[in-house]
Write a protein that holds these residues in place. Sequence first.
Motif, PDB file in Angstrom:
ATOM      1  N   VAL A   1       0.731  -1.259  -0.014  1.00 15.05           N
ATOM      2  CA  VAL A   1      -0.038   0.101   0.018  1.00 15.05           C
ATOM      3  C   VAL A   1       0.679   1.204   0.018  1.00 15.05           C
ATOM      4  O   VAL A   1       0.733   2.150  -0.844  1.00 15.05           O
ATOM      5  CB  VAL A   1      -0.985  -0.045   1.264  1.00 15.05           C
ATOM      6  N   PRO A   2       2.004   1.319   0.767  1.00 11.18           N
ATOM      7  CA  PRO A   2       2.872   2.501   0.694  1.00 11.18           C
ATOM      8  C   PRO A   2       3.239   2.645  -0.861  1.00 11.18           C
ATOM      9  O   PRO A   2       3.411   3.757  -1.196  1.00 11.18           O
ATOM     10  CB  PRO A   2       3.818   2.454   1.690  1.00 11.18           C
ATOM     11  N   CYS A   3       3.829   1.533  -1.320  1.00 12.58           N
ATOM     12  CA  CYS A   3       4.599   1.730  -2.674  1.00 12.58           C
ATOM     13  C   CYS A   3       3.312   2.150  -3.681  1.00 12.58           C
ATOM     14  O   CYS A   3       3.575   3.206  -4.549  1.00 12.58           O
ATOM     15  CB  CYS A   3       4.972   0.538  -3.131  1.00 12.58           C
ATOM     16  N   LEU A   4       2.195   1.755  -3.532  1.00  9.71           N
ATOM     17  CA  LEU A   4       0.865   2.070  -4.524  1.00  9.71           C
ATOM     18  C   LEU A   4       0.649   3.581  -4.295  1.00  9.71           C
ATOM     19  O   LEU A   4       0.432   4.435  -5.233  1.00  9.71           O
ATOM     20  CB  LEU A   4      -0.061   1.345  -4.461  1.00  9.71           C
ATOM     21  N   GLU A   5       0.507   3.890  -2.914  1.00 10.33           N
ATOM     22  CA  GLU A   5       0.267   5.536  -2.781  1.00 10.33           C
ATOM     23  C   GLU A   5       1.164   6.218  -3.092  1.00 10.33           C
ATOM     24  O   GLU A   5       1.271   7.576  -3.596  1.00 10.33           O
ATOM     25  CB  GLU A   5       0.054   5.610  -1.174  1.00 10.33           C
ATOM     26  N   SER A   6       2.433   6.005  -2.964  1.00 14.19           N
ATOM     27  CA  SER A   6       3.672   6.567  -3.454  1.00 14.19           C
ATOM     28  C   SER A   6       3.662   6.971  -5.018  1.00 14.19           C
ATOM     29  O   SER A   6       3.835   8.054  -5.249  1.00 14.19           O
ATOM     30  CB  SER A   6       4.943   5.905  -3.134  1.00 14.19           C
ATOM     31  N   LEU A   7       3.443   5.962  -5.953  1.00 11.61           N
ATOM     32  CA  LEU A   7       3.053   6.012  -7.264  1.00 11.61           C
ATOM     33  C   LEU A   7       1.974   7.073  -7.421  1.00 11.61           C
ATOM     34  O   LEU A   7       2.068   7.916  -8.410  1.00 11.61           O
ATOM     35  CB  LEU A   7       2.641   4.886  -8.014  1.00 11.61           C
ATOM     36  N   ARG A   8       0.801   6.912  -6.649  1.00 13.06           N
ATOM     37  CA  ARG A   8      -0.373   7.585  -6.951  1.00 13.06           C
ATOM     38  C   ARG A   8      -0.049   9.223  -6.591  1.00 13.06           C
ATOM     39  O   ARG A   8      -0.604  10.111  -7.304  1.00 13.06           O
ATOM     40  CB  ARG A   8      -1.523   7.321  -5.975  1.00 13.06           C
ATOM     41  N   ASN A   9       0.686   9.568  -5.539  1.00 11.22           N
ATOM     42  CA  ASN A   9       1.097  10.773  -5.255  1.00 11.22           C
ATOM     43  C   ASN A   9       2.285  11.443  -6.114  1.00 11.22           C
ATOM     44  O   ASN A   9       2.850  12.544  -5.877  1.00 11.22           O
ATOM     45  CB  ASN A   9       1.749  10.798  -3.710  1.00 11.22           C
ATOM     46  N   ALA A  10       2.986  10.653  -7.006  1.00 20.72           N
ATOM     47  CA  ALA A  10       4.129  11.174  -7.660  1.00 20.72           C
ATOM     48  C   ALA A  10       3.785  12.178  -8.769  1.00 20.72           C
ATOM     49  O   ALA A  10       2.325  12.247  -9.218  1.00 20.72           O
ATOM     50  CB  ALA A  10       4.872   9.877  -8.346  1.00 20.72           C
TER      51      ALA A  10
ATOM     52  N   THR B   1       1.607  11.324 -14.538  1.00 24.74           N
ATOM     53  CA  THR B   1       0.388  10.760 -14.922  1.00 24.74           C
ATOM     54  C   THR B   1       0.109   9.274 -14.718  1.00 24.74           C
ATOM     55  O   THR B   1       0.716   8.419 -15.366  1.00 24.74           O
ATOM     56  CB  THR B   1       0.092  11.117 -16.444  1.00 24.74           C
ATOM     57  N   THR B   2      -0.692   8.946 -13.374  1.00 27.53           N
ATOM     58  CA  THR B   2      -0.904   7.430 -13.120  1.00 27.53           C
ATOM     59  C   THR B   2      -1.278   6.551 -14.393  1.00 27.53           C
ATOM     60  O   THR B   2      -1.305   5.515 -14.618  1.00 27.53           O
ATOM     61  CB  THR B   2      -1.603   7.215 -11.892  1.00 27.53           C
ATOM     62  N   LYS B   3      -2.185   7.346 -15.161  1.00 23.31           N
ATOM     63  CA  LYS B   3      -2.835   6.605 -16.547  1.00 23.31           C
ATOM     64  C   LYS B   3      -1.613   6.040 -17.461  1.00 23.31           C
ATOM     65  O   LYS B   3      -1.985   5.168 -18.190  1.00 23.31           O
ATOM     66  CB  LYS B   3      -3.779   7.563 -17.220  1.00 23.31           C
ATOM     67  N   ASP B   4      -0.469   6.474 -17.328  1.00 22.74           N
ATOM     68  CA  ASP B   4       0.561   6.206 -18.122  1.00 22.74           C
ATOM     69  C   ASP B   4       1.540   5.027 -17.415  1.00 22.74           C
ATOM     70  O   ASP B   4       2.478   4.582 -18.049  1.00 22.74           O
ATOM     71  CB  ASP B   4       1.508   7.422 -18.270  1.00 22.74           C
ATOM     72  N   LEU B   5       1.153   4.641 -16.293  1.00 24.02           N
ATOM     73  CA  LEU B   5       1.895   3.480 -15.671  1.00 24.02           C
ATOM     74  C   LEU B   5       1.031   2.156 -15.710  1.00 24.02           C
ATOM     75  O   LEU B   5      -0.147   2.165 -15.275  1.00 24.02           O
ATOM     76  CB  LEU B   5       2.088   3.897 -14.085  1.00 24.02           C
ATOM     77  N   TYR B   6       1.615   1.123 -16.158  1.00 29.19           N
ATOM     78  CA  TYR B   6       1.102  -0.082 -16.320  1.00 29.19           C
ATOM     79  C   TYR B   6       1.769  -1.114 -15.205  1.00 29.19           C
ATOM     80  O   TYR B   6       2.922  -1.256 -15.491  1.00 29.19           O
ATOM     81  CB  TYR B   6       1.111  -0.579 -17.725  1.00 29.19           C
ATOM     82  N   LEU B   7       1.153  -1.351 -14.157  1.00 29.93           N
ATOM     83  CA  LEU B   7       1.877  -2.188 -13.257  1.00 29.93           C
ATOM     84  C   LEU B   7       1.346  -3.905 -13.273  1.00 29.93           C
ATOM     85  O   LEU B   7       0.160  -4.135 -13.407  1.00 29.93           O
ATOM     86  CB  LEU B   7       1.059  -1.631 -11.668  1.00 29.93           C
ATOM     87  N   THR B   8       2.468  -4.416 -13.146  1.00 25.16           N
ATOM     88  CA  THR B   8       2.378  -5.867 -13.109  1.00 25.16           C
ATOM     89  C   THR B   8       3.104  -6.248 -12.016  1.00 25.16           C
ATOM     90  O   THR B   8       4.229  -6.125 -11.662  1.00 25.16           O
ATOM     91  CB  THR B   8       3.297  -6.495 -14.588  1.00 25.16           C
TER      92      THR B   8
END
Length: 86
Positions: free
Chosen positions: A17-26, A29-36
């Motif tokens: 969760v901290p990792c995902l929140e960090s990405l969201r707060n960076a 543009t999160t729509k340009d991030l594809y997470l696997t």
Amino acid sequence: MKMDIIFVIYNSSKWIVPCLESLRNADYTTKDLYLTFVDNGSHDESVNLIESYRERDKFGGYQIIKAGQNLGFGKANNLGVKSTTK
């Protein structure tokens, strides 16, 4: 620029969760991030946390691969690369 990010996880629940929140707060543009996420057979809540993350639709792509066993870091990354969007 679109970007694929591969996370190899193994009993990583305290960091997810901290990792995902960090990405969201960076400032990106999160729509340009594809997470696997490649799970190497975790025995904790890692997979559940990834599956139930409420903001997952904010990313361009979001997938979980359950390896079912610990493949090791290299093989798990290779599995993730084969499943990316590019």
